[in-house]
Write a protein that holds these residues in place. Structure first.
Motif, PDB file in Angstrom:
ATOM      1  N   CYS A   1       2.195   1.751  -3.347  1.00 34.07           N
ATOM      2  CA  CYS A   1       1.131   2.232  -4.226  1.00 34.07           C
ATOM      3  C   CYS A   1       0.906   3.729  -4.034  1.00 34.07           C
ATOM      4  CB  CYS A   1      -0.146   1.442  -3.944  1.00 34.07           C
ATOM      5  SG  CYS A   1      -1.504   1.802  -5.078  1.00 34.07           S
ATOM      6  N   GLU A   2       0.941   4.179  -2.777  1.00 34.32           N
ATOM      7  CA  GLU A   2       0.748   5.609  -2.517  1.00 34.32           C
ATOM      8  C   GLU A   2       1.871   6.440  -3.136  1.00 34.32           C
ATOM      9  OE1 GLU A   2      -1.580   5.289   1.799  1.00 34.32           O
ATOM     10  OE2 GLU A   2       0.588   5.547   1.716  1.00 34.32           O
TER      11      GLU A   2
ATOM     12  N   LEU B   1       0.824  -1.198   0.000  1.00 35.17           N
ATOM     13  CA  LEU B   1       0.000   0.000   0.000  1.00 35.17           C
ATOM     14  C   LEU B   1       0.863   1.254   0.000  1.00 35.17           C
ATOM     15  CD1 LEU B   1      -2.634   1.577   0.272  1.00 35.17           C
ATOM     16  CD2 LEU B   1      -2.549   1.156   2.746  1.00 35.17           C
ATOM     17  N   ARG B   2       1.911   1.283   0.828  1.00 32.89           N
ATOM     18  CA  ARG B   2       2.776   2.460   0.866  1.00 32.89           C
ATOM     19  C   ARG B   2       3.463   2.682  -0.480  1.00 32.89           C
ATOM     20  NH1 ARG B   2       0.779   5.700   4.553  1.00 32.89           N
ATOM     21  NH2 ARG B   2       1.211   5.131   6.722  1.00 32.89           N
TER      22      ARG B   2
ATOM     23  N   GLN C   1      -4.044   3.993 -10.745  1.00 32.71           N
ATOM     24  CA  GLN C   1      -3.194   3.805  -9.578  1.00 32.71           C
ATOM     25  C   GLN C   1      -3.964   4.042  -8.291  1.00 32.71           C
ATOM     26  OE1 GLN C   1       0.096   2.754 -10.065  1.00 32.71           O
ATOM     27  NE2 GLN C   1      -0.063   2.303  -7.885  1.00 32.71           N
ATOM     28  N   ARG C   2      -4.851   4.999  -8.287  1.00 33.15           N
ATOM     29  CA  ARG C   2      -5.675   5.250  -7.105  1.00 33.15           C
ATOM     30  C   ARG C   2      -6.580   4.051  -6.823  1.00 33.15           C
ATOM     31  NH1 ARG C   2      -7.846   9.356  -8.835  1.00 33.15           N
ATOM     32  NH2 ARG C   2      -6.439  10.914  -7.976  1.00 33.15           N
TER      33      ARG C   2
ATOM     34  N   CYS D   1      -4.606   1.430  -5.065  1.00 32.33           N
ATOM     35  CA  CYS D   1      -4.384   1.774  -3.656  1.00 32.33           C
ATOM     36  C   CYS D   1      -5.638   1.489  -2.835  1.00 32.33           C
ATOM     37  CB  CYS D   1      -3.999   3.247  -3.526  1.00 32.33           C
ATOM     38  SG  CYS D   1      -2.384   3.644  -4.240  1.00 32.33           S
TER      39      CYS D   1
ATOM     40  N   ASP E   1      -5.717  -2.143  -2.132  1.00 35.26           N
ATOM     41  CA  ASP E   1      -4.769  -2.502  -1.069  1.00 35.26           C
ATOM     42  C   ASP E   1      -5.326  -2.146   0.312  1.00 35.26           C
ATOM     43  OD1 ASP E   1      -2.857  -3.643  -2.655  1.00 35.26           O
ATOM     44  OD2 ASP E   1      -1.633  -1.830  -2.847  1.00 35.26           O
TER      45      ASP E   1
END
Length: 461
Positions: free
Chosen positions: A175-176, A172-173, A227-228, A231, A234
């Motif tokens: 992805c952010e 997740l991190r 991409q959002r 996230c 995730d």
């Protein structure tokens, strides 16, 4: 004379029982003398069990603890541990005498000169199978080994859930970070599209360049949206793992930032590292349990000796008078000699030996797999460390090239195609650095998992 013949028939079996020889309870695993991959440094094996709290990221430690509380895998492992503990109690109880109480009341009347009466009895009965050849002891020892193994597997489940949670958190991190880069790229392309559109309206740019700039901006916006979405997926995976409400989790994530995993050291001796693996310890205990079961099935082919006893009181009431009788017995002491069972007991021994061989094979295969997991994690850590400086240098260079291309384009000295090419290479370099950081985080988590996660409890639970 009858007893003499009985013991004469049992004598060959008694002598054969002296030759009981179950396979060894401990076997050697094929472990190398040293690791072939470069070792990780700047860490401590002793701190492995507190690794999550040493990350400098309290949210990660909180999520790991929540996932371990919510995990059905750990709950199932705890249930298996309780079942193994109960089985150990039951197997141990078979070695000591059992005592049962009894009570009865009856009334009878006969067609005779004897008056009717009420008979009441109260007493205790005891029975004990004397474990001559260790059949019951073998069952008890096997249950004890499986109890130890179940306790280790409970720890293994906790380590596995912690590693899964950490991997999902780092995913997740990552992805952010990729989302941040995608959003910055979308803003940059939208600005370029705006400037190109103004130039085209003024006649300084061809309409095709304006169309290309608009297409590039739309493509960047689409990638940022995608991409959002990744996230968000995730986050939902973390919600399912930890049982945390999604709004609360999003607030916690927003209030903290990404932190790289702390380093941990690995001993140069594979045997020392793998001795901390709870799954290997459990497999080793299963070998010992299977060995004891072979001995138990062997012992069941030989005579069994049992002793019974009773103590009680009886009262007979008839015609207003009571007659009380106290009684006790020791015996009979009985010997049961197996003579013919069509090969059933011998088949049971063969089955137990086959299970032992399977347990040995599983243990040795598990040891080889454990070595592989540690080696692979070490190789990945070494690779990411070696590639990090090159990736950073490439990103810095492509960023400088993009800035120069953007300045030339804004001053009318460069083409839009040149700018877009420089933008693509910069974006790829930035994503490569972030992906490399994610790969390194995954390697640290894999090494934590492969080294046993700090488990050291090689005692009964």
């Amino acid at each position: 004379m009858t007893m003499r013949r009985l013991f004469g028939a049992a004598l060959p079996l008694l002598l054969g029982a002296c030759a009981l020889s179950p396979p060894p309870a401990r076997v050697e695993a094929p472990l190398p003398g040293a690791w072939q991959a470069p070792l990780a440094h700047n860490g401590s094996v002793a701190d492995l069990s507190q690794w999550w709290s040493r990350q400098g990221d309290p949210l990660l430690a909180q999520l790991v603890a929540a996932a371990q509380q919510a995990s059905p895998t750990i709950a199932a492992a705890a249930s298996r541990l309780e079942a193994a503990r109960a089985q150990r109690v039951g197997a141990g109880a078979a070695l000591i005498p059992s005592v049962d109480g009894f009570a009865s009341v009856s009334r009878a009347s006969q067609q005779s000169t004897l008056p009717g009466g009420t008979t009441s009895q109260l007493g205790l009965q005891a029975s004990w199978e004397i474990d001559l050849f260790g059949a019951r002891r073998g069952e008890r020892n096997a249950a004890q080994e499986r109890l130890l193994g179940a306790g280790a597997l409970w720890h293994d489940a906790r380590v596995s859930v912690a590693a899964e949670t950490a991997n999902q958190y780092y995913s997740l991190r990552t992805c952010e970070q990729l989302l941040s880069v995608a959003q910055q790229d979308a803003v940059s392309r939208a600005d370029t599209s705006r400037l190109t559109g103004l130039s085209a309206d003024a006649g300084f740019e061809a309409p095709a360049n304006a169309a290309l700039a608009r297409a590039s901006a739309a493509d960047a916006s689409s990638r940022a949206t995608q991409q959002r979405t990744l996230c968000d997926i995730d986050i939902k995976a973390l919600v399912a793992l930890t049982g945390t409400e999604e709004p609360a989790l999003r607030r916690l994530l927003a209030a903290s930032g990404a932190v790289e995993p702390a380093a941990l050291a690995i001993s140069a001796l594979p045997a020392q590292v793998l001795s901390q693996r709870p799954d290997l310890y459990s497999a080793e205990r299963e070998v010992a349990a299977a060995s004891f079961e072979v001995g138990s099935t062997q012992a069941q082919r030989y005579p069994r000796l049992s002793l019974q006893g009773m103590v009680g009181v009886a009262n007979f009431r008839s015609g207003g008078e009571n007659t009380q009788l106290d009684a006790w017995t020791i015996g009979p002491l009985s010997l049961s000699v197996p003579l013919f069972d069509a090969g059933r007991r011998a088949a049971n021994v063969d089955v137990a030996r086959a299970r032992y061989e399977e347990a040995v094979a599983r243990y040795r295969a598990g040891a080889r797999q454990a070595v592989r997991e540690v080696e692979e994690a070490l190789v990945r850590l070494d690779s990411t460390a070696a590639r990090s400086s090159d990736a950073q240098a490439a990103m810095a260079g492509y960023r400088s090239a993009f800035i120069a291309a953007e300045d030339r384009y804004k001053m009318g000295m460069g083409s839009l195609l040149e700018l877009e090419d420089a933008r693509r290479t910069r974006l790829a370099a930035e994503n490569a650095v972030i992906t490399l950081q994610r790969e390194r985080s995954a390697a640290w988590v894999a090494l934590y998992r492969a080294a046993g996660g700090g488990w050291t409890g090689r005692a009964a639970n």
